[in-house]
Write an enzyme that holds these catalytic residues in place. Structure first.
Site, mmCIF file in Angstrom:
data_model
loop_
_atom_site.group_PDB
_atom_site.id
_atom_site.type_symbol
_atom_site.label_atom_id
_atom_site.label_comp_id
_atom_site.label_asym_id
_atom_site.label_seq_id
_atom_site.Cartn_x
_atom_site.Cartn_y
_atom_site.Cartn_z
ATOM 1 N N ARG A 13 36.118 35.773 15.743
ATOM 2 C CA ARG A 13 35.232 36.799 15.188
ATOM 3 C C ARG A 13 35.448 38.107 15.959
ATOM 4 O O ARG A 13 36.040 39.048 15.461
ATOM 5 C CB ARG A 13 33.752 36.343 15.279
ATOM 6 C CG ARG A 13 32.798 37.106 14.371
ATOM 7 C CD ARG A 13 32.293 38.434 14.926
ATOM 8 N NE ARG A 13 31.673 38.291 16.244
ATOM 9 C CZ ARG A 13 31.341 39.321 17.011
ATOM 10 N NH1 ARG A 13 31.576 40.569 16.595
ATOM 11 N NH2 ARG A 13 30.805 39.142 18.203
ATOM 12 N N HIS A 208 32.695 41.358 28.992
ATOM 13 C CA HIS A 208 33.935 42.066 28.660
ATOM 14 C C HIS A 208 34.697 42.315 29.955
ATOM 15 O O HIS A 208 34.108 42.406 31.027
ATOM 16 C CB HIS A 208 33.628 43.391 27.952
ATOM 17 C CG HIS A 208 33.368 43.214 26.482
ATOM 18 N ND1 HIS A 208 33.750 44.112 25.529
ATOM 19 C CD2 HIS A 208 32.774 42.206 25.801
ATOM 20 C CE1 HIS A 208 33.394 43.697 24.331
ATOM 21 N NE2 HIS A 208 32.795 42.543 24.459
ATOM 22 N N CYS A 239 38.380 47.523 23.154
ATOM 23 C CA CYS A 239 37.107 48.177 23.433
ATOM 24 C C CYS A 239 37.001 49.405 22.528
ATOM 25 O O CYS A 239 37.741 50.363 22.712
ATOM 26 C CB CYS A 239 37.038 48.586 24.899
ATOM 27 S SG CYS A 239 35.551 49.515 25.284
ATOM 28 N N ASN A 248 37.209 41.671 25.454
ATOM 29 C CA ASN A 248 36.566 40.424 25.871
ATOM 30 C C ASN A 248 37.278 39.762 27.046
ATOM 31 O O ASN A 248 38.498 39.832 27.169
ATOM 32 C CB ASN A 248 36.578 39.434 24.701
ATOM 33 C CG ASN A 248 35.632 39.842 23.597
ATOM 34 O OD1 ASN A 248 34.421 39.826 23.781
ATOM 35 N ND2 ASN A 248 36.189 40.222 22.446
#
Lengths: 308, 308
Positions: A13, A208, A239, A248
């Protein structure tokens, strides 16, 4: 140490949605099957959102249907509104991941609502959730907002109160949306919510790695008792606030860290590193992480030295 | 938090020595001057070793001489033997960094001696050290050895005992040579040496970021009271045991992390990021770290959006 953690794979996702060229549904299914085979059974497989807004995830309902054939997989789908939540429930999604942000600017930019309006929609969804369905609540910008800067602990606690009451059995995830949280801030916030609402709730952390602190922040959350961590295969997911920077924290980095610490993840690192290598090569993918590169380089070096 | 840490910049030694093409002495001096201007006053500027073994660092004596003109700089030079230590003292080096490894295989490979033989040479050097000179003791493979695997806490403690007695005012640095330490192991080892020898000694930690755990391991050491950390500009310095993988933890990543935590480093992050960008472009350099890329990308994005 006799401890274990649950890694929630969000690559399909959060990672895929940042990939430009459409990834064919059968390719997505291949990754779900292989991630599951690596030991990652909790996977955010997509979003119920407007197809116009996120064409990459337009096949989520199809994927949800196909995912039923992967026996151990517990698919999650992201839902940003009450309406999309109901749509996901109608499609028999077993676990909804509702997202709302602490900061008004970010929530407006993300879902065109105030945080209070989103909170009301979450409460309506959570209080009517069937017993056989699960809920994850993602609190975006829990540490820092790209528009408003550092977020205060009190604001997070105040927002959480009615949301936790609505469905205490949900999983509550604090998200470092910008990657600008530091280990002390992560430690302080999880300590504060643990003291306010109880450490026996199911807390989760979404890190992140934009500034290189993904693993450090995860370790800080772990020390505060958090046992559920989001991560993305090959660190997929750039990002949006710093185009060109990574996003991530990489799943394989967290598997590496926890397994070295003697904390069980239930995952097969070598298999995951190979699969992450494949994910990093997806056209348009922006990859991150460190363990993949280091382990691949070490194997190459060993292979080299053993062949001479 | 009212705490501060000392970052020891090791790029000009540990980083540059992994760069193939010779970096001209005036270029090295430029980096020393600029690193000092960024607030990094403790710099490992090079090694006293055989010129044949490390041609890149053959100009260390010249550099040591030139460095005297940088007023706040406290240069350190690495010495691997008693003989090289005496050579460095004769050249009036203000601080020696002696290196020896816990694991026999690594120490033999590094300096062609057993750890016991190196320890004896260190004791001879340390006990005769003039009062106006400083000593750093680098304990290599304190966590993991590329040849022998995981290193036991007891072996580190046993090796350290006579070395600490020889010169308690020295700085004692535990080095994660392979980057394979994890935060729990770092925490456990610093706890053990603190309990065995006292937390008031000057402990230091040398982290590698090979597997993405550099910052996490530094945070774990910080929680155990360590306040001196080695780091390398732009993460320069590859990993000789996994060619192609990155090495030292990046100085700018640690500045970013500590300053965000409210822990003073005395360093100017923006200036350091710019200098790290320059270091990453050195011909033959292998760079790492995350903060540099993320901050540079953010500035570029801001510049872009403000110009439209």
């Amino acid at each position: 140490m006799n401890t274990s953690v649950t890694l929630v794979e969000v690559g399909p996702r959060d990672g895929f949605q940042s990939v430009g060229p459409f990834i064919p549904t059968e390719k997505k299914l291949h990754f779900l099957t292989q991630l599951d085979a690596c030991g990652l059974h909790d996977i955010e497989i997509g979003s119920f959102v407007s197809q116009k807004a996120l064409p990459q995830l337009a096949d989520t309902p199809t994927l949800l249907e196909l995912a039923r054939d992967i026996p151990r997989l517990r698919p999650r789908v992201l839902v940003p509104t009450l309406q999309q939540g109901r749509r996901a429930l109608a499609a028999d999604a077993p676990c909804l991941a509702f997202v709302l942000s602490v900061s008004e600017a970010h929530n407006r930019s993300n879902v065109r609502r105030t945080p209070e309006a989103s909170a009301s929609e979450y409460v309506a969804l959570a209080t009517s959730l069937p017993d056989d369905k699960e809920m994850r609540l993602n609190i975006g910008t829990a540490f820092d907002c790209p528009f408003e800067g550092r977020v205060q602990v009190d604001d997070v606690v105040r927002l959480l109160e009615p949301l936790i009451s609505a469905l205490p059995r949900a999983e509550f995830c604090l998200c470092d949306t910008t990657g600008r949280a530091d280990p002390k801030q992560v430690s302080d916030l999880f300590k504060a919510v643990g003291e306010s609402f109880g450490r026996d709730l199911r807390w989760a952390f979404h890190a992140h790695d934009t500034y290189g602190l993904g693993a450090a922040n995860v370790y800080a959350a772990f020390l505060q008792g958090v046992r559920v961590f989001d991560a993305s295969i090959a660190g997929l997911g750039g990002c949006p606030f710093a185009p060109g920077a990574t996003g991530n924290v990489a799943t394989e980095d967290l598997i590496y860290m926890f397994e070295k610490m003697g904390v069980s993840t239930g995952c097969d690192l070598d298999r995951m590193v190979a699969l992450a290598g494949e994910a990093a090569l997806l056209p348009g993918a922006q990859s991150g992480g460190r363990a993949r590169q280091a382990i691949t380089a070490r194997y190459a070096a060993e292979l080299n030295s053993s062949s001479t």
